[in-house]
Design a protein around this motif. Structure first.
Motif, PDB file in Angstrom:
ATOM      1  N   ILE A   5      -1.455   5.558  -7.475  1.00 46.24           N
ATOM      2  CA  ILE A   5      -0.630   4.238  -7.583  1.00 46.24           C
ATOM      3  C   ILE A   5      -1.284   3.638  -5.602  1.00 46.24           C
ATOM      4  CG2 ILE A   5       1.562   3.043  -7.410  1.00 46.24           C
ATOM      5  CD1 ILE A   5       2.352   4.716  -9.321  1.00 46.24           C
ATOM      6  N   LEU A   6      -1.489   2.416  -5.849  1.00 48.66           N
ATOM      7  CA  LEU A   6      -2.009   1.723  -4.168  1.00 48.66           C
ATOM      8  C   LEU A   6      -1.569   0.355  -4.406  1.00 48.66           C
ATOM      9  CD1 LEU A   6      -2.489   2.015  -1.413  1.00 48.66           C
ATOM     10  CD2 LEU A   6      -4.912   0.554  -2.801  1.00 48.66           C
ATOM     11  N   ARG A   7      -0.208   0.293  -3.694  1.00 43.24           N
ATOM     12  CA  ARG A   7       0.636  -1.857  -3.451  1.00 43.24           C
ATOM     13  C   ARG A   7       0.687  -2.072  -2.237  1.00 43.24           C
ATOM     14  NH1 ARG A   7      -0.286  -0.822  -8.272  1.00 43.24           N
ATOM     15  NH2 ARG A   7       1.057  -0.717 -10.294  1.00 43.24           N
ATOM     16  N   THR A   8       0.176  -3.469  -2.012  1.00 44.32           N
ATOM     17  CA  THR A   8       0.328  -3.762  -1.016  1.00 44.32           C
ATOM     18  C   THR A   8       1.350  -5.170  -0.414  1.00 44.32           C
ATOM     19  OG1 THR A   8      -1.589  -5.045  -1.421  1.00 44.32           O
ATOM     20  CG2 THR A   8      -2.291  -3.237  -0.584  1.00 44.32           C
ATOM     21  N   ALA A   9       1.892  -5.197   0.739  1.00 42.16           N
ATOM     22  CA  ALA A   9       2.447  -6.710   0.690  1.00 42.16           C
ATOM     23  C   ALA A   9       2.226  -7.255   2.341  1.00 42.16           C
ATOM     24  CB  ALA A   9       3.896  -6.007   0.777  1.00 42.16           C
ATOM     25  N   LYS A  10       2.169  -8.354   2.053  1.00 37.32           N
ATOM     26  CA  LYS A  10       1.230  -9.433   3.265  1.00 37.32           C
ATOM     27  C   LYS A  10       2.973  -9.669   4.257  1.00 37.32           C
ATOM     28  CE  LYS A  10      -2.720 -11.372   0.949  1.00 37.32           C
ATOM     29  NZ  LYS A  10      -2.958 -12.188   0.798  1.00 37.32           N
ATOM     30  N   LEU A  11       3.349  -9.129   5.562  1.00 36.10           N
ATOM     31  CA  LEU A  11       3.986  -9.267   5.511  1.00 36.10           C
ATOM     32  C   LEU A  11       3.946 -10.655   7.473  1.00 36.10           C
ATOM     33  CD1 LEU A  11       5.799  -5.552   6.273  1.00 36.10           C
ATOM     34  CD2 LEU A  11       6.146  -7.261   4.461  1.00 36.10           C
ATOM     35  N   SER A  12       4.253 -11.980   6.734  1.00 35.45           N
ATOM     36  CA  SER A  12       3.849 -12.960   8.383  1.00 35.45           C
ATOM     37  C   SER A  12       5.195 -13.259   8.590  1.00 35.45           C
ATOM     38  CB  SER A  12       3.255 -13.967   6.967  1.00 35.45           C
ATOM     39  OG  SER A  12       2.583 -13.920   5.999  1.00 35.45           O
ATOM     40  N   LYS A  13       5.956 -12.052   8.676  1.00 32.43           N
ATOM     41  CA  LYS A  13       7.046 -12.868   9.663  1.00 32.43           C
ATOM     42  C   LYS A  13       7.386 -11.419  10.304  1.00 32.43           C
ATOM     43  CE  LYS A  13       8.916 -17.691   8.064  1.00 32.43           C
ATOM     44  NZ  LYS A  13       9.371 -17.641   7.453  1.00 32.43           N
ATOM     45  N   MET A  14       7.953 -11.128  11.954  1.00 29.34           N
ATOM     46  CA  MET A  14       8.619 -10.285  12.172  1.00 29.34           C
ATOM     47  C   MET A  14       9.774  -9.170  11.969  1.00 29.34           C
ATOM     48  SD  MET A  14       6.762  -9.061  14.258  1.00 29.34           S
ATOM     49  CE  MET A  14       5.212  -9.577  15.290  1.00 29.34           C
ATOM     50  N   PHE A  77       1.968   0.950  -0.198  1.00 33.40           N
ATOM     51  CA  PHE A  77       2.704   2.427  -0.704  1.00 33.40           C
ATOM     52  C   PHE A  77       1.890   2.370  -1.373  1.00 33.40           C
ATOM     53  CE2 PHE A  77       4.737   3.909  -4.616  1.00 33.40           C
ATOM     54  CZ  PHE A  77       5.946   3.912  -4.010  1.00 33.40           C
ATOM     55  N   ILE A  78       2.071   3.491  -1.399  1.00 33.26           N
ATOM     56  CA  ILE A  78       0.426   4.283  -2.290  1.00 33.26           C
ATOM     57  C   ILE A  78       1.947   5.668  -2.925  1.00 33.26           C
ATOM     58  CG2 ILE A  78      -0.807   6.019  -1.424  1.00 33.26           C
ATOM     59  CD1 ILE A  78      -1.730   5.201   1.014  1.00 33.26           C
ATOM     60  N   GLY A  79       1.486   5.926  -4.191  1.00 27.95           N
ATOM     61  CA  GLY A  79       2.278   6.982  -4.671  1.00 27.95           C
ATOM     62  C   GLY A  79       1.055   7.504  -5.556  1.00 27.95           C
ATOM     63  N   MET A  80       1.972   7.977  -6.869  1.00 24.11           N
ATOM     64  CA  MET A  80       1.017   8.711  -7.931  1.00 24.11           C
ATOM     65  C   MET A  80       1.789   8.602  -9.111  1.00 24.11           C
ATOM     66  SD  MET A  80       3.181  11.098  -6.333  1.00 24.11           S
ATOM     67  CE  MET A  80       2.256  12.030  -4.721  1.00 24.11           C
ATOM     68  N   ASP A 156     -12.242   2.292  -4.462  1.00 18.63           N
ATOM     69  CA  ASP A 156     -12.551   2.693  -3.766  1.00 18.63           C
ATOM     70  C   ASP A 156     -11.348   4.199  -3.487  1.00 18.63           C
ATOM     71  OD1 ASP A 156     -13.917   3.363  -1.403  1.00 18.63           O
ATOM     72  OD2 ASP A 156     -12.676   2.576  -0.417  1.00 18.63           O
ATOM     73  N   PHE A 157      -9.833   3.381  -3.149  1.00 16.60           N
ATOM     74  CA  PHE A 157      -8.769   3.975  -3.005  1.00 16.60           C
ATOM     75  C   PHE A 157      -8.426   5.352  -3.651  1.00 16.60           C
ATOM     76  CE2 PHE A 157      -4.093   5.848  -4.147  1.00 16.60           C
ATOM     77  CZ  PHE A 157      -4.074   6.170  -2.456  1.00 16.60           C
ATOM     78  N   ALA A 158      -8.975   5.079  -5.273  1.00 16.87           N
ATOM     79  CA  ALA A 158      -8.842   6.144  -6.866  1.00 16.87           C
ATOM     80  C   ALA A 158      -9.686   7.315  -6.628  1.00 16.87           C
ATOM     81  CB  ALA A 158      -9.087   5.294  -7.891  1.00 16.87           C
ATOM     82  N   GLU A 159     -10.877   7.043  -5.849  1.00 16.32           N
ATOM     83  CA  GLU A 159     -12.626   7.391  -6.421  1.00 16.32           C
ATOM     84  C   GLU A 159     -12.047   8.189  -5.387  1.00 16.32           C
ATOM     85  OE1 GLU A 159     -15.306   7.729  -7.336  1.00 16.32           O
ATOM     86  OE2 GLU A 159     -14.019   7.177  -9.166  1.00 16.32           O
ATOM     87  N   LYS A 160     -11.864   8.732  -3.702  1.00 10.13           N
ATOM     88  CA  LYS A 160     -11.590   8.610  -2.534  1.00 10.13           C
ATOM     89  C   LYS A 160     -10.953   9.435  -1.822  1.00 10.13           C
ATOM     90  CE  LYS A 160     -14.388   6.320   0.142  1.00 10.13           C
ATOM     91  NZ  LYS A 160     -15.130   5.049   1.160  1.00 10.13           N
TER      92      LYS A 160
END
Length: 198
Positions: A5-14, A77-80, A156-160
């Motif tokens: 499992i791979l998730r991403t979040a863009k953070l645009s403010k401190m 976020f990286i999980g399984m 790419d993440f899943a393969e490597k």
């Protein structure tokens, strides 16, 4: 077979970065974390919210310009799948591969913090990365914009990282809607409904 499992979040403010980090470093009450297991969490890089913010600012100081609406950091976020844990999968090996992958994809200097969390139901990684592209520009689009780039990232993440440990990639081209880190957390934190028996 369990999934990587791979998730991403863009953070645009401190403020977004600070709020997210305070959750990940357990500096505020975290309902879905077991405090007795929190000491087993480990972090590479910044060790608390203040250091994450300082680390992001230090990397931003190396780029020529930072647009007003720029993505300042990407939270990974990286999980399984839970069955990977239940079946005695090699969590350490998977996490080691994930750390290496993040540093190779973004450049080690841009990976501000990687936390391995073992105090929630399923172990996972949370990481903060400043998205500086190979040309030295702050450019989250280079890594994350569009379905094609996100699909390539997942593959790419899943393969490597996943495949060597028996973890599969999610179904490519699936009509399932991608969940953000925030949506994923909301789902796993939701109370389990009680089963009605007749």
């Amino acid at each position: 077979m369990p999934y990587a499992i791979l998730r991403t979040a863009k953070l645009s403010k401190m403020g977004n970065i600070s709020g997210s980090a305070s959750h990940n470093f357990r500096e505020r009450k975290t309902e879905n974390a077991d405090p007795s297991r929190t000491p087993s969490n480990t972090t590479t890089g910044a060790q608390n919210t203040r250091e994450v913010v300082e680390g992001v600012k230090a990397r931003l100081a190396t780029v020529p310009t930072v647009r007003k609406n720029a993505v300042l950091a990407v939270e990974y976020f990286i999980g399984m799948s839970p069955e990977f844990v239940k079946e005695g999968g090699n969590i350490k090996g998977y996490f080691d591969a994930a750390e290496k992958w993040l540093k190779e994809k973004h450049g080690a200097a841009n990976v501000v913090a990687i936390t391995r969390q073992f105090d929630e139901t399923t172990p996972h990684i949370c990481a903060y990365v400043v998205p500086i592209d190979p040309k030295g520009k702050l450019n989250a689009s280079h890594f994350l914009d569009g379905r094609e780039k996100l699909a390539e990232l997942q593959t790419d993440f899943a393969e490597k990282c996943g495949k060597p440990f028996g973890l599969e990639r999610g179904i490519e081209g699936s009509l399932a809607k991608h969940q953000t880190v925030k949506q994923y957390y909301a789902k796993i934190q939701a109370p389990t409904p009680e089963l009605k028996t007749q």
